[in-house]
Write an enzyme that holds these catalytic residues in place. Sequence first.
Site, short mmCIF file in Angstrom:
data_model
loop_
_atom_site.label_atom_id
_atom_site.label_comp_id
_atom_site.label_asym_id
_atom_site.label_seq_id
_atom_site.Cartn_x
_atom_site.Cartn_y
_atom_site.Cartn_z
CG HIS A 23 27.54 -10.33 42.62
ND1 HIS A 23 28.52 -9.92 42.06
CD2 HIS A 23 26.67 -10.86 41.60
CE1 HIS A 23 28.72 -10.01 40.73
NE2 HIS A 23 27.55 -10.68 40.46
CG HIS A 29 25.30 -14.79 40.80
ND1 HIS A 29 26.36 -15.81 40.51
CD2 HIS A 29 25.34 -14.04 39.67
CE1 HIS A 29 27.06 -14.92 39.65
NE2 HIS A 29 26.68 -14.04 39.25
CG ASP A 79 28.69 -14.59 33.95
OD1 ASP A 79 27.70 -14.20 34.32
OD2 ASP A 79 29.69 -14.23 34.29
#
Length: 314
Positions: free
Chosen positions: A141, A63, A67
């Site tokens: 998510h 995704h 990070d």
Amino acid sequence: MELEFLGTGAGAPSRSRNVSSVALKLLNERNEIWLFDVGEATQQQILATTIKPRKISKIFITHLHGDHIFGLPGLLSSRSFQGGQTPLELYGPQGIKKFVQTALNLSDSHLGYQINYHEIKNPGVIFEDQTFKVTCGKLDHRIVSYGYRIEEKPHPGELLVDQLQQYQIPNGPLWGQLKRGESIQLADGTVLNGQDFIGPAQPGRTITIIGDTRYTAESVKLALKADVLVHESTLAGSEAKLAHQHFHSTSRQAAQVAQKAGVQQLLLTHISARYVGNKFYELLNDAREVFPQSYVVKDFDHFEIKFKRQELSS
């Protein structure tokens, strides 16, 4: 086939963990390395390993949170500087192409190789050839996030050399024909069918890598009977409510996925910085209450995935 973890932290780098990246080393199988996510400073982490950027042939992004992608432009540039000339296949959610091209264009970076972009629109099989198949599934998510299932095709059975000894066939072209399942005729007229001298096919290995997500049945589907499941484990079971609010999983939830999917081994990554020192045991103990073959991984841990007839080792 080997997994090497380049970053195992969640959100931001810490003194003990860099952010997300894991390398699937297929050096014996394809002379290639596949990366899953490229968090900030992944190329710096690679310097502490034997990984050569030019060997990286495919990158899969789960995704578009920083990070998981902020290290990508730098790695792509360094791959060019360090002799990478072969095309690179980049898979990920829609928007990954714009992110990479914007970063490269604004920094006036020029690559010595071609990037082939594969922006995922529909979950399913996204890559397949004679040796491997990669399937992706949509997770739960805050933004679009994918899990990846990497399946190795079965290996052909070995030639049963002991059974050939009675025919006194020298090692050479005839062995090759039998290995391919062909029939051969000996000098005395005896006909041998190669299929009779080949052992059973060796099942391939399966690895599932789950990106950031809440607990979801799609994770179980992707991990079904996998040899290894790599699953995010941001928080411990006592923080289940917080994990749900932030669209993440606890180590106990990851273990529930592993148990329901019937995997061989669970590797927990994407660890919150609050679990420093021995605090990681809270994650580990939560997971092992549900699934005993659970491990909390650290940066630079590596795991060899052996064939099913053998044991996994780390």
